[in-house]
Design a protein around this motif. Structure first.
Motif, mmCIF file in Angstrom:
data_model
loop_
_atom_site.group_PDB
_atom_site.id
_atom_site.type_symbol
_atom_site.label_atom_id
_atom_site.label_comp_id
_atom_site.label_asym_id
_atom_site.label_seq_id
_atom_site.Cartn_x
_atom_site.Cartn_y
_atom_site.Cartn_z
ATOM 1 N N VAL A 1 -9.062 -56.766 31.122
ATOM 2 C CA VAL A 1 -7.701 -57.224 30.863
ATOM 3 C C VAL A 1 -6.902 -56.155 30.133
ATOM 4 C CG1 VAL A 1 -6.288 -58.903 29.610
ATOM 5 C CG2 VAL A 1 -8.320 -59.668 30.842
ATOM 6 N N ALA A 2 -7.417 -55.687 28.999
ATOM 7 C CA ALA A 2 -6.687 -54.718 28.182
ATOM 8 C C ALA A 2 -6.500 -53.391 28.913
ATOM 9 C CB ALA A 2 -7.406 -54.495 26.854
ATOM 10 N N ALA A 3 -7.520 -52.970 29.667
ATOM 11 C CA ALA A 3 -7.424 -51.699 30.384
ATOM 12 C C ALA A 3 -6.327 -51.748 31.440
ATOM 13 C CB ALA A 3 -8.760 -51.353 31.025
ATOM 14 N N LEU A 4 -6.189 -52.878 32.135
ATOM 15 C CA LEU A 4 -5.133 -52.991 33.131
ATOM 16 C C LEU A 4 -3.759 -53.005 32.463
ATOM 17 C CD1 LEU A 4 -4.122 -53.274 35.985
ATOM 18 C CD2 LEU A 4 -4.601 -55.734 35.873
ATOM 19 N N GLU A 5 -3.655 -53.689 31.337
ATOM 20 C CA GLU A 5 -2.381 -53.686 30.620
ATOM 21 C C GLU A 5 -2.010 -52.273 30.197
ATOM 22 O OE1 GLU A 5 -3.190 -56.396 27.461
ATOM 23 O OE2 GLU A 5 -2.774 -58.197 28.663
ATOM 24 N N ASP A 6 -2.994 -51.512 29.721
ATOM 25 C CA ASP A 6 -2.739 -50.133 29.331
ATOM 26 C C ASP A 6 -2.386 -49.271 30.538
ATOM 27 O OD1 ASP A 6 -3.217 -50.665 26.661
ATOM 28 O OD2 ASP A 6 -5.347 -50.143 26.777
ATOM 29 N N ALA A 7 -3.028 -49.545 31.678
ATOM 30 C CA ALA A 7 -2.751 -48.779 32.895
ATOM 31 C C ALA A 7 -1.318 -49.004 33.362
ATOM 32 C CB ALA A 7 -3.734 -49.159 33.997
ATOM 33 N N VAL A 8 -0.825 -50.232 33.218
ATOM 34 C CA VAL A 8 0.558 -50.523 33.595
ATOM 35 C C VAL A 8 1.530 -49.777 32.669
ATOM 36 C CG1 VAL A 8 2.312 -52.334 33.775
ATOM 37 C CG2 VAL A 8 -0.005 -52.739 34.637
ATOM 38 N N LYS A 9 1.209 -49.740 31.365
ATOM 39 C CA LYS A 9 2.055 -48.992 30.429
ATOM 40 C C LYS A 9 2.079 -47.507 30.784
ATOM 41 C CE LYS A 9 1.155 -52.037 26.456
ATOM 42 N NZ LYS A 9 0.478 -52.120 25.127
ATOM 43 N N ALA A 10 0.906 -46.953 31.067
ATOM 44 C CA ALA A 10 0.836 -45.547 31.452
ATOM 45 C C ALA A 10 1.597 -45.313 32.751
ATOM 46 C CB ALA A 10 -0.627 -45.116 31.607
ATOM 47 N N GLY A 11 1.490 -46.280 33.674
ATOM 48 C CA GLY A 11 2.207 -46.155 34.937
ATOM 49 C C GLY A 11 3.709 -46.109 34.757
ATOM 50 N N GLU A 12 4.210 -46.873 33.795
ATOM 51 C CA GLU A 12 5.643 -46.826 33.493
ATOM 52 C C GLU A 12 6.057 -45.430 33.050
ATOM 53 O OE1 GLU A 12 7.820 -50.633 31.905
ATOM 54 O OE2 GLU A 12 5.977 -50.337 30.737
ATOM 55 N N GLN A 13 5.243 -44.818 32.219
ATOM 56 C CA GLN A 13 5.551 -43.465 31.758
ATOM 57 C C GLN A 13 5.538 -42.474 32.915
ATOM 58 O OE1 GLN A 13 2.343 -43.514 28.715
ATOM 59 N NE2 GLN A 13 3.942 -42.867 27.277
ATOM 60 N N ILE A 14 4.559 -42.624 33.789
ATOM 61 C CA ILE A 14 4.452 -41.722 34.941
ATOM 62 C C ILE A 14 5.679 -41.871 35.841
ATOM 63 C CG2 ILE A 14 3.113 -41.178 36.999
ATOM 64 C CD1 ILE A 14 1.739 -40.371 34.405
ATOM 65 N N ARG A 15 6.111 -43.094 36.055
ATOM 66 C CA ARG A 15 7.290 -43.339 36.893
ATOM 67 C C ARG A 15 8.538 -42.649 36.318
ATOM 68 N NH1 ARG A 15 8.463 -47.439 40.230
ATOM 69 N NH2 ARG A 15 10.268 -48.012 38.955
#
Length: 367
Positions: free
Chosen positions: A303-317
């Motif tokens: 759960v937490a890893a996916l939430e962090d991945a979405v946050k990182a994805g926002e930065q990448i975008r």
């Protein structure tokens, strides 16, 4: 798959082997252009009067049954024989046959690196050894000699990392019984390292050298991603190695470069990025200027890893790179699942559009 990669696979297929494998009736003979195969049945029109001729070496041929007039190359013949399924099915079939005949996808060659950093690694042996030996620990984890060489892994049996502390005193850290994982910057220069315990007796599985930059400042293996259009980010070094191993088995993914983030976040700030790539977001920006188009995050199935991945994805975008997330089985990371699961997760990755990010936050599949 590119035309070049498809051609490489097809060239690996011997037509006589394929006809025997598929129980297709044929007669071998000689034609004006060399060895020729005469087939009883046309896979297009179904005529069974021995009117199909194909080159044994080239796979090029024709059907002369009535008005059929079908022409073949290896791909079109195989597709027709299979009943004209979708291209992905044909491709998977061709890969299976090529592998049966000994074909293996070419692996990406690692860029040259500079090991002279002005400080010394603990005395260690480059892997594989000069006589081609690997550590049993690495073999047990699926890290082959080829992967060990690609990532410049080393083994420290009993040695120290010496450094000068902030008060000018000489000190040392014992790295004995550890795999040394060198970390390079974008230019391929050695900047730091970490040591992974292989004895099971150490208090710390990972040991980090004092007075050197933190590994989280860099993207692991980013020097091999310069010029790449797509990368896939695992968390730690061994996750990155596992992704590399899996992608080497899938010809369509051999151009996707595995990298590591050393944690479930990206270091640096967009409003104060490092143009030289000396933090992770700065490295992403630098990779974008060199051609990066897609970034996929493949962290733990939690759960937490996916939430962090979405946050990182926002930065990448925000830096203008398309961002995706790949979902592994629950509770697993890339190093804990078979290569087929890593490939499947990548193939089914989800693009982090604004709508998809909202969906993943509201309905996290790992809950």
């Amino acid at each position: 798959m590119s035309r070049e990669k498809s051609q490489e696979l097809l060239e690996a297929i011997d037509m006589e082997y394929y006809l025997d494998r598929e129980a297709i009736e044929y007669r071998a003979g000689m034609g004006s252009s060399g060895p020729q195969l005469n087939l009883r049945t046309c896979p297009v029109c179904g005529g069974d009067a021995w009117k199909v001729y194909i080159g044994a070496e080239t796979g090029l041929g024709n059907c002369f049954h009535g008005s059929c007039g079908a022409t073949f190359n290896k791909y079109s013949f195989i597709k027709a024989h299979l009943g004209n399924p979708p291209a992905a099915v044909v491709r998977a079939h061709i890969i299976d046959v090529a592998r049966e005949m000994g074909w293996r996808p070419a692996r990406k060659v690692a860029r040259a690196v500079e090991m002279d950093a002005g400080w010394e690694l603990p005395h260690s042996i480059p892997l594989p050894t000069e006589d081609g030996q690997n550590l049993q620990y690495l073999e047990d984890r699926g890290v082959t000699t080829e992967l060990a060489a690609y990532f410049h892994l080393r083994y420290c049996h009993d040695a120290w990392f010496n450094y000068t502390d902030s008060e000018g005193k000489r000190k040392g850290q014992h790295f004995g019984g550890r795999v040394i994982v060198p970390v390079f910057n974008m230019a391929g220069n050695l900047v730091t390292f970490q040591g992974r315990d292989i004895t099971g007796a150490a208090d710390l599985r990972y040991l980090f050298p004092k007075q050197l930059p933190a590994t989280g400042r860099y993207l692991y293996n980013a020097h091999n991603a310069v010029g790449a259009k797509a990368v896939c980010a695992g968390e730690g070094a061994f996750d990155t190695i596992a992704i590399k191993k899996a992608f080497d088995m899938e010809p369509g993914l051999r151009d996707v470069v595995p990298i590591g983030t050393f944690g479930k976040h990206l270091s640096g700030r967009l409003e104060a990025n490092s143009p030289s790539g000396d933090d992770q977001l700065g490295a992403v920006i630098e990779l974008k200027t060199r051609g990066l188009v897609e970034w996929t995050t493949m962290w733990d199935g939690e759960v937490a890893a996916l939430e962090d991945a979405v946050k990182a994805g926002e930065q990448i975008r925000k830096v203008g790179v398309r961002s995706f997330v790949a979902l592994l089985p629950k509770g697993r990371d890339p190093n804990e699942v078979p290569p087929a699961e890593v490939i499947k997760a990548y193939m089914r990755r989800i693009e982090l559009t604004p709508a998809n990010m909202v969906k993943l936050r509201l309905k996290n599949p790992y809950r």
